[in-house]
Design an enzyme around this catalytic site. Structure first.
Site, short mmCIF file in Angstrom:
data_model
loop_
_atom_site.label_atom_id
_atom_site.label_comp_id
_atom_site.label_asym_id
_atom_site.label_seq_id
_atom_site.Cartn_x
_atom_site.Cartn_y
_atom_site.Cartn_z
N HIS A 119 0.04 0.05 1.68
CA HIS A 119 0.26 -1.55 1.23
C HIS A 119 -0.54 -2.50 2.14
O HIS A 119 -0.72 -3.58 1.43
CB HIS A 119 1.91 -1.54 1.57
CG HIS A 119 2.71 -0.53 1.01
ND1 HIS A 119 3.12 0.64 1.28
CD2 HIS A 119 3.62 -0.89 -0.39
CE1 HIS A 119 3.98 1.03 0.43
NE2 HIS A 119 3.95 0.21 -0.57
N ASP A 122 -0.85 3.54 -8.31
CA ASP A 122 0.01 2.97 -7.69
C ASP A 122 -0.20 1.28 -7.71
O ASP A 122 -1.22 0.78 -8.62
CB ASP A 122 -0.08 3.22 -6.09
CG ASP A 122 1.02 3.17 -5.34
OD1 ASP A 122 1.96 2.29 -5.79
OD2 ASP A 122 1.10 3.91 -4.26
#
Length: 350
Positions: free
Chosen positions: A176, A247
């Site tokens: 992230h 993702d």
């Protein structure tokens, strides 16, 4: 095809336009979109009504800290709690994981969703994003749980998504916020991280989500941008025939290939079927990037559920109360090192 995020608890006019775009395959909701059980059911219904074709509605509802639906829903234990149970009684632990999967998927369907991105089949080896979201550090144990969890989700009428291929658990970095590199050779990955994915695929998993991790001894780019990982290994070697999700393109580890348009093109060119764009501020540019590109809408039809499972019907099912009571047996894992992880941030795909 894009799965998009929206900003709040109600649809805005601009978001209704996004949902009608031919490149929009569906939407994913986060904690920012959820105020109550009743509100989220109204929002999922409004999203479906805004589009002229079937859309895939998604959420991350794994258990532990990754639960976007909380009020009115079961507080599901984190998956790592099953590891201790497995060491005492493997069959009982696997049966309980199947109930966890059934309960999670049933409640998500009752809220109006088609899909929860589950299960995590990464190895529990200290990754800051994964933490106690993983069943175990042992590949064979995770493989057994992967098969059980897929079966439980299927019993609830929901497709299962294995994540994060080819394995996110054995590096420390949280994608992230930072790039992640796993320098092991392919043979080591085959012996370890790929084992649960092979078991989940054999059990009939319907989808796989790619990792934004680079494995330089296998391919030079992150796995979600890699024809080698998707075409040669996932589809060729492992024989997977389902849907491949990238993702979230808003994650830091997704950015090295360029801007929004470049990321989407790289994912699709590598073999991904669907690209999540979870941050609403990226959606207009993402939709514009796909103008004129043919969309494979058929790829997602098998993931769209059989219609919402009403709460009244679910609560009347004796298995619901039984599963809730049984899950009390699952111990709470120890302190999770990933307190600041993006997986705990309601704005990120987990």
């Amino acid at each position: 095809m894009l799965i998009i995020g929206i900003a709040g608890t109600e649809l805005r006019a601009q978001e209704r336009d996004w949902l009608q775009h031919p490149a929009c395959a569906g939407a994913i909701l986060f904690a920012r979109n959820v105020a109550s059980r009743e509100q989220v059911a109204e929002l999922t219904a409004a999203i479906r009504a805004a589009a002229a074709r079937p859309l895939l509605l998604c959420v991350d509802q794994e258990g532990g800290r990754v639960q976007r639906l909380r009020e009115g829903h079961t507080a599901l234990p984190a998956l790592h709690g099953f590891d201790a149970l497995y060491r005492r009684d493997p069959q009982a632990a696997l049966a309980l994981a199947r109930e966890h999967a059934w309960l999670m998927a049933s409640e998500v369907r009752a809220a109006g969703f088609d899909l929860s991105f589950a299960p995590v089949v990464d190895l529990a080896r200290g990754n800051r994003a994964i933490g106690n979201r993983a069943f175990s550090a042992d590949p064979q144990v995770v493989a057994a749980f992967a098969a059980a969890y897929v079966a439980g989700m299927h019993e609830a009428g929901m497709a299962a998504t294995l994540k994060h291929f080819p394995g996110h658990g054995s590096v420390a970095e949280d994608t992230h916020f930072e790039a992640a590199v796993d320098d092991r050779p392919l043979e080591a990955l085959r012996r370890e991280d790929l084992v649960p994915f092979a078991a989940g695929i054999a059990a009939g998993a319907d989808a796989v989500m790619m990792a934004h991790v680079t494995y330089p001894q296998v391919a030079p780019e992150p796995a979600g941008y890699s024809p080698r990982w998707i075409g040669d290994i996932l589809r060729g070697e492992l024989g997977f025939r389902g849907v491949v999700f990238a993702d979230d393109i808003g994650m830091a580890a997704a950015t090295p290939v360029g801007g929004v348009a470049a990321r989407i093109a790289a994912h699709l060119d590598a073999g991904c079927d669907v690209v999540p764009v979870c941050h609403p501020e990226l959606v207009p540019e993402a939709l514009q990037a796909l103008q004129g590109r043919p969309a494979n809408t058929a790829a997602l039809l098998g993931l769209i559920g059989r219609g919402p499972l009403g709460w009244d019907a679910l609560l009347a099912d004796p298995r619901h109360a039984q599963a809730r009571a049984a899950l009390v047996q699952v111990p709470t894992p120890g302190a999770d090192a990933a307190i600041a992880s993006g997986a705990n941030d309601a704005g990120y795909l987990a």
